[in-house]
Scaffold this motif. Sequence first.
Motif, PDB file in Angstrom:
ATOM      1  N   THR A  15       0.840  -1.197   0.000  1.00  0.00           N
ATOM      2  CA  THR A  15       0.000   0.000   0.000  1.00  0.00           C
ATOM      3  C   THR A  15       0.876   1.247   0.000  1.00  0.00           C
ATOM      4  N   THR A  16       0.339   2.307  -0.533  1.00  0.00           N
ATOM      5  CA  THR A  16       1.051   3.574  -0.580  1.00  0.00           C
ATOM      6  C   THR A  16       0.870   4.289   0.748  1.00  0.00           C
ATOM      7  N   LEU A  17       1.993   4.678   1.363  1.00  0.00           N
ATOM      8  CA  LEU A  17       1.970   5.387   2.634  1.00  0.00           C
ATOM      9  C   LEU A  17       2.073   6.898   2.448  1.00  0.00           C
ATOM     10  N   TRP A  18       2.796   7.316   1.399  1.00  0.00           N
ATOM     11  CA  TRP A  18       3.033   8.740   1.164  1.00  0.00           C
ATOM     12  C   TRP A  18       3.473   8.950  -0.278  1.00  0.00           C
ATOM     13  N   LYS A  19       3.017  10.048  -0.852  1.00  0.00           N
ATOM     14  CA  LYS A  19       3.483  10.488  -2.168  1.00  0.00           C
ATOM     15  C   LYS A  19       3.826  11.959  -2.063  1.00  0.00           C
ATOM     16  N   HIS A  74       9.113  12.724  -8.583  1.00  0.00           N
ATOM     17  CA  HIS A  74       8.108  12.289  -7.609  1.00  0.00           C
ATOM     18  C   HIS A  74       8.676  11.176  -6.745  1.00  0.00           C
ATOM     19  N   TYR A  75       8.247  11.161  -5.490  1.00  0.00           N
ATOM     20  CA  TYR A  75       8.615  10.113  -4.552  1.00  0.00           C
ATOM     21  C   TYR A  75       7.348   9.406  -4.113  1.00  0.00           C
ATOM     22  N   GLU A  76       7.454   8.095  -3.912  1.00  0.00           N
ATOM     23  CA  GLU A  76       6.335   7.324  -3.393  1.00  0.00           C
ATOM     24  C   GLU A  76       6.871   6.314  -2.383  1.00  0.00           C
ATOM     25  N   LEU A  77       6.401   6.424  -1.162  1.00  0.00           N
ATOM     26  CA  LEU A  77       6.767   5.490  -0.105  1.00  0.00           C
ATOM     27  C   LEU A  77       5.630   4.500   0.052  1.00  0.00           C
ATOM     28  N   THR A  78       5.949   3.224  -0.133  1.00  0.00           N
ATOM     29  CA  THR A  78       4.952   2.172   0.062  1.00  0.00           C
ATOM     30  C   THR A  78       5.383   1.338   1.261  1.00  0.00           C
ATOM     31  N   THR A  79       4.612   0.328   1.570  1.00  0.00           N
ATOM     32  CA  THR A  79       4.953  -0.543   2.697  1.00  0.00           C
ATOM     33  C   THR A  79       6.165  -1.421   2.394  1.00  0.00           C
TER      34      THR A  79
END
Length: 176
Positions: A15-19, A74-79
């Motif tokens: 799941t995506t935690l932060w974008k 862009h940055y995307e932090l997922t689990t």
Amino acid sequence: MPTDDRVNPSAPGETTLWKGHSSQWVHFWFYFFCILLAIGCLVAFPFTGGLSLAGLVVPLGLWIARWWVTKATHYELTTQRLRKTSGILNRRLDELELYRVKDYSLEQPFVLRMLGLGNLSLITSDASTPELDLKAIAGAEDVREKLRHAVQSERDRKRVRELDVDSSGGTDSISG
């Protein structure tokens, strides 16, 4: 950026935690220089017979290019990982598996802190991305905390621990 809890179809249970992306404030001095250069072109207008107006293309072009490059990263932090997507015409995707994060630090210089921004630096055991800096991101403290929990969860899920070997002949240590 707000939390996005949608499930990512590329990995089961991910799941995506932060974008987010870097703030344009990171280029304040660059933009300031462009403004000074533009003012110089305008001041020189009467002395150059209007030729200096053509010089306005340079600071305007530099400003737009820098703004666009920053906006296109862009940055995307997922689990399970941290993704960095960058590029305007040619796109590049770098992925960092979270269990490879060895250390992270948060820096909030006074001006960035007043703007609600911060710099997050990661040191990893990843061969292609040994260090990763997320400059001038909004809500950096919250992102660091989400990263910390996600790194620990991913290490537990994969049953992986970071092993640091001292090359000077010292003892081996295991860090968690």
